[in-house]
Design a protein around this motif. Structure first.
Motif, mmCIF file in Angstrom:
data_model
loop_
_atom_site.group_PDB
_atom_site.id
_atom_site.type_symbol
_atom_site.label_atom_id
_atom_site.label_comp_id
_atom_site.label_asym_id
_atom_site.label_seq_id
_atom_site.Cartn_x
_atom_site.Cartn_y
_atom_site.Cartn_z
ATOM 1 N N ARG A 51 0.832 -1.214 0.000
ATOM 2 C CA ARG A 51 0.000 0.000 0.000
ATOM 3 C C ARG A 51 0.864 1.261 0.000
ATOM 4 N NH1 ARG A 51 -3.674 -3.044 3.362
ATOM 5 N NH2 ARG A 51 -2.630 -2.296 5.253
ATOM 6 N N THR A 52 2.122 1.132 0.477
ATOM 7 C CA THR A 52 3.050 2.273 0.481
ATOM 8 C C THR A 52 3.714 2.453 -0.873
ATOM 9 O OG1 THR A 52 3.486 1.887 2.813
ATOM 10 C CG2 THR A 52 5.056 3.266 1.629
ATOM 11 N N ASP A 53 4.184 1.343 -1.465
ATOM 12 C CA ASP A 53 4.871 1.439 -2.753
ATOM 13 C C ASP A 53 4.979 0.043 -3.349
ATOM 14 O OD1 ASP A 53 6.206 2.470 -4.921
ATOM 15 O OD2 ASP A 53 8.184 2.356 -3.981
ATOM 16 N N LEU A 54 4.803 -0.068 -4.664
ATOM 17 C CA LEU A 54 4.959 -1.348 -5.363
ATOM 18 C C LEU A 54 5.357 -1.061 -6.792
ATOM 19 C CD1 LEU A 54 4.751 -4.427 -5.224
ATOM 20 C CD2 LEU A 54 2.383 -4.230 -5.978
ATOM 21 N N ASP A 55 6.448 -1.668 -7.220
ATOM 22 C CA ASP A 55 6.965 -1.456 -8.570
ATOM 23 C C ASP A 55 6.032 -2.096 -9.600
ATOM 24 O OD1 ASP A 55 9.027 -2.594 -10.887
ATOM 25 O OD2 ASP A 55 9.547 -0.609 -10.116
ATOM 26 N N PRO A 56 5.805 -1.453 -10.768
ATOM 27 C CA PRO A 56 4.901 -2.015 -11.778
ATOM 28 C C PRO A 56 5.310 -3.397 -12.249
ATOM 29 C CG PRO A 56 5.366 0.288 -12.251
ATOM 30 C CD PRO A 56 6.262 -0.104 -11.125
ATOM 31 N N THR A 57 6.611 -3.617 -12.467
ATOM 32 C CA THR A 57 7.064 -4.942 -12.912
ATOM 33 C C THR A 57 6.901 -5.975 -11.814
ATOM 34 O OG1 THR A 57 9.328 -4.371 -12.255
ATOM 35 C CG2 THR A 57 8.710 -3.943 -14.522
ATOM 36 N N ALA A 58 7.040 -5.540 -10.548
ATOM 37 C CA ALA A 58 6.875 -6.476 -9.440
ATOM 38 C C ALA A 58 5.430 -6.952 -9.349
ATOM 39 C CB ALA A 58 7.305 -5.813 -8.135
ATOM 40 N N LEU A 59 4.458 -6.122 -9.686
ATOM 41 C CA LEU A 59 3.053 -6.519 -9.646
ATOM 42 C C LEU A 59 2.799 -7.714 -10.560
ATOM 43 C CD1 LEU A 59 0.059 -6.049 -8.911
ATOM 44 C CD2 LEU A 59 -0.048 -4.427 -10.808
ATOM 45 N N ALA A 60 3.285 -7.665 -11.796
ATOM 46 C CA ALA A 60 3.092 -8.772 -12.736
ATOM 47 C C ALA A 60 3.815 -10.028 -12.265
ATOM 48 C CB ALA A 60 3.591 -8.359 -14.117
ATOM 49 N N ASP A 61 5.031 -9.867 -11.721
ATOM 50 C CA ASP A 61 5.782 -11.035 -11.253
ATOM 51 C C ASP A 61 5.093 -11.690 -10.059
ATOM 52 O OD1 ASP A 61 7.657 -10.587 -13.208
ATOM 53 O OD2 ASP A 61 8.978 -9.398 -11.900
ATOM 54 N N ILE A 62 4.576 -10.884 -9.139
ATOM 55 C CA ILE A 62 3.883 -11.436 -7.966
ATOM 56 C C ILE A 62 2.624 -12.181 -8.397
ATOM 57 C CG2 ILE A 62 2.647 -10.807 -5.863
ATOM 58 C CD1 ILE A 62 4.582 -8.427 -5.598
ATOM 59 N N LEU A 63 1.885 -11.568 -9.315
ATOM 60 C CA LEU A 63 0.664 -12.217 -9.806
ATOM 61 C C LEU A 63 0.979 -13.552 -10.471
ATOM 62 C CD1 LEU A 63 -2.378 -12.072 -10.295
ATOM 63 C CD2 LEU A 63 -1.899 -10.781 -12.400
ATOM 64 N N ASP A 64 2.025 -13.614 -11.255
ATOM 65 C CA ASP A 64 2.421 -14.860 -11.921
ATOM 66 C C ASP A 64 2.847 -15.911 -10.906
ATOM 67 O OD1 ASP A 64 3.110 -16.418 -14.321
ATOM 68 O OD2 ASP A 64 5.160 -16.183 -13.582
ATOM 69 N N ALA A 65 3.489 -15.482 -9.787
ATOM 70 C CA ALA A 65 3.986 -16.431 -8.782
ATOM 71 C C ALA A 65 2.866 -17.029 -7.937
ATOM 72 C CB ALA A 65 5.010 -15.738 -7.885
ATOM 73 N N VAL A 66 1.786 -16.283 -7.710
ATOM 74 C CA VAL A 66 0.726 -16.759 -6.806
ATOM 75 C C VAL A 66 -0.508 -17.218 -7.565
ATOM 76 C CG1 VAL A 66 1.529 -15.216 -4.992
ATOM 77 C CG2 VAL A 66 -0.274 -14.441 -6.538
ATOM 78 N N LEU A 67 -0.468 -17.239 -8.893
ATOM 79 C CA LEU A 67 -1.676 -17.502 -9.681
ATOM 80 C C LEU A 67 -2.232 -18.909 -9.444
ATOM 81 C CD1 LEU A 67 -3.472 -16.024 -11.695
ATOM 82 C CD2 LEU A 67 -2.122 -16.989 -13.548
ATOM 83 N N ASP A 68 -1.373 -19.878 -9.147
ATOM 84 C CA ASP A 68 -1.817 -21.267 -8.973
ATOM 85 C C ASP A 68 -2.009 -21.650 -7.503
ATOM 86 O OD1 ASP A 68 -1.754 -21.680 -11.734
ATOM 87 O OD2 ASP A 68 0.376 -22.180 -11.705
ATOM 88 N N ARG A 69 -1.930 -20.705 -6.612
ATOM 89 C CA ARG A 69 -2.078 -21.012 -5.187
ATOM 90 C C ARG A 69 -3.557 -21.101 -4.819
ATOM 91 N NH1 ARG A 69 2.064 -20.623 -1.747
ATOM 92 N NH2 ARG A 69 0.609 -20.105 -0.067
ATOM 93 N N ASP A 70 -3.847 -21.930 -3.800
ATOM 94 C CA ASP A 70 -5.231 -22.083 -3.349
ATOM 95 C C ASP A 70 -5.730 -20.823 -2.653
ATOM 96 O OD1 ASP A 70 -5.203 -24.640 -4.360
ATOM 97 O OD2 ASP A 70 -4.587 -25.549 -2.448
ATOM 98 N N ASP A 71 -4.789 -20.065 -2.030
ATOM 99 C CA ASP A 71 -5.193 -18.831 -1.333
ATOM 100 C C ASP A 71 -5.045 -17.610 -2.242
ATOM 101 O OD1 ASP A 71 -2.466 -18.942 -1.470
ATOM 102 O OD2 ASP A 71 -2.101 -18.192 0.562
#
Length: 300
Positions: free
Chosen positions: A210-230
């Motif tokens: 909520r303080t700061d997040l890099d645009p490229t990091a957003l896509a990488d995080i989404l790709d890393a957690v996309l297959d998780r149950d949570d």
């Protein structure tokens, strides 16, 4: 006495220039000062010696010393003269004159000389062994320790982390957004990123995003957690991140399609699912390039 004073004054005047000779005046004043000092010392010595002298000869010698302007020798100086060895008198005289003590000159050590030009440590032993016909001693070679690759790698990593300020301990969540970004850049593949996110947890990272997040990091995080149950919990944290709608514009179309398929499987057709879909609209297909506003963007 008046005649003597007149004669003295007349001797101080230069006959040719009829002016006072400054050099003669200085000499006369110095002589008078010495006489006055001699008179004072003799007078004091007489007054003191009359009570301390054991006989007349001792009294006379003490007064004679005062007349000659001699300084009495102290007991400490006598002890030094007795046990000082050669040059003790010269040291005492130099000290009384106020002269600085002489520095001793250090003698240069002569190099060791041996036959055949050998000048080194153990040269005499080498010469003796050679004359006895003994074979020269062979120097023992030190065995090199095998290289510990693992230790070398750990040391190099530690030096790099000390220079960059990065922490090797990634078992706990970072405390600031910059610390998360620094640790995230060190992770090169999706599996290590997913493991890191799992260790930290969405609840711990959401306040940092909520303080700061890099645009490229957003896509990488989404790709890393996309297959998780949570996944819904992670999506909820990303949707509340800083400038989410603007950063979502950098997510690829393929990743948007995959996200949409996962949401179809996970979310129910209820108010909670509809609310999350509404918040994630910048990430869904057909909304690429649209920077819809979010509560965090409105605050900016």
């Amino acid at each position: 006495d008046d005649d003597d004073d007149d004669a003295t004054a007349a001797s101080l005047v230069d006959a040719e220039t009829d002016e006072v000779d400054e050099e003669r005046l200085q000499e006369e004043m110095a002589r008078n000062l010495r006489e006055a000092e001699r008179y004072r010392r003799v007078d004091e010595m007489k007054k003191r010696a009359i009570h301390t002298a054991k006989n007349y000869d001792e009294f006379k010698n003490l007064v004679a010393c005062a007349e000659d302007m001699l300084t009495p020798v102290s007991s400490a100086e006598l002890a030094e003269l007795r046990g000082g060895g050669p040059g003790a008198w010269n040291k005492q005289l130099a000290r009384r004159r106020g002269e600085p003590p002489k520095q001793k000159k250090k003698k240069k050590k002569k190099p060791l000389k041996a036959d055949d030009g050998d000048v080194a440590k153990g040269a005499w032993n080498k010469q003796l062994a050679r004359r006895r016909g003994e074979p020269p001693k062979q120097k023992k070679k030190k065995k090199k320790k095998p290289l510990d690759v693992e230790a070398a790698v750990k040391k190099a990593v530690a030096m790099h982390e000390a220079a960059t300020g990065a922490s090797r301990d990634e078992s706990t969540a970072p405390s600031t957004a910059s610390a998360f970004e620094r640790a995230w850049r060190k992770l090169r593949d999706a599996s290590s990123r997913e493991a890191y996110l799992a260790r930290c947890g969405a609840d711990a990272l959401a306040p940092l995003w909520r303080t700061d997040l890099d645009p490229t990091a957003l896509a990488d995080i989404l790709d890393a957690v996309l297959d998780r149950d949570d996944l819904p919990r992670w999506l909820d944290a990303l949707a509340a991140s800083h400038r989410f709608a603007l950063n979502a514009a950098f997510v690829s179309a393929d990743l948007r399609e995959r996200l949409d398929e996962r949401l179809e499987d996970l979310l129910d057709d209820d108010d909670a699912g509809d609310d999350l879909r509404k918040r994630l609209r910048p990430l869904l297909p057909g909304d690429q390039g649209k920077a819809t506003s979010s509560p965090e963007d409105d605050d900016d």
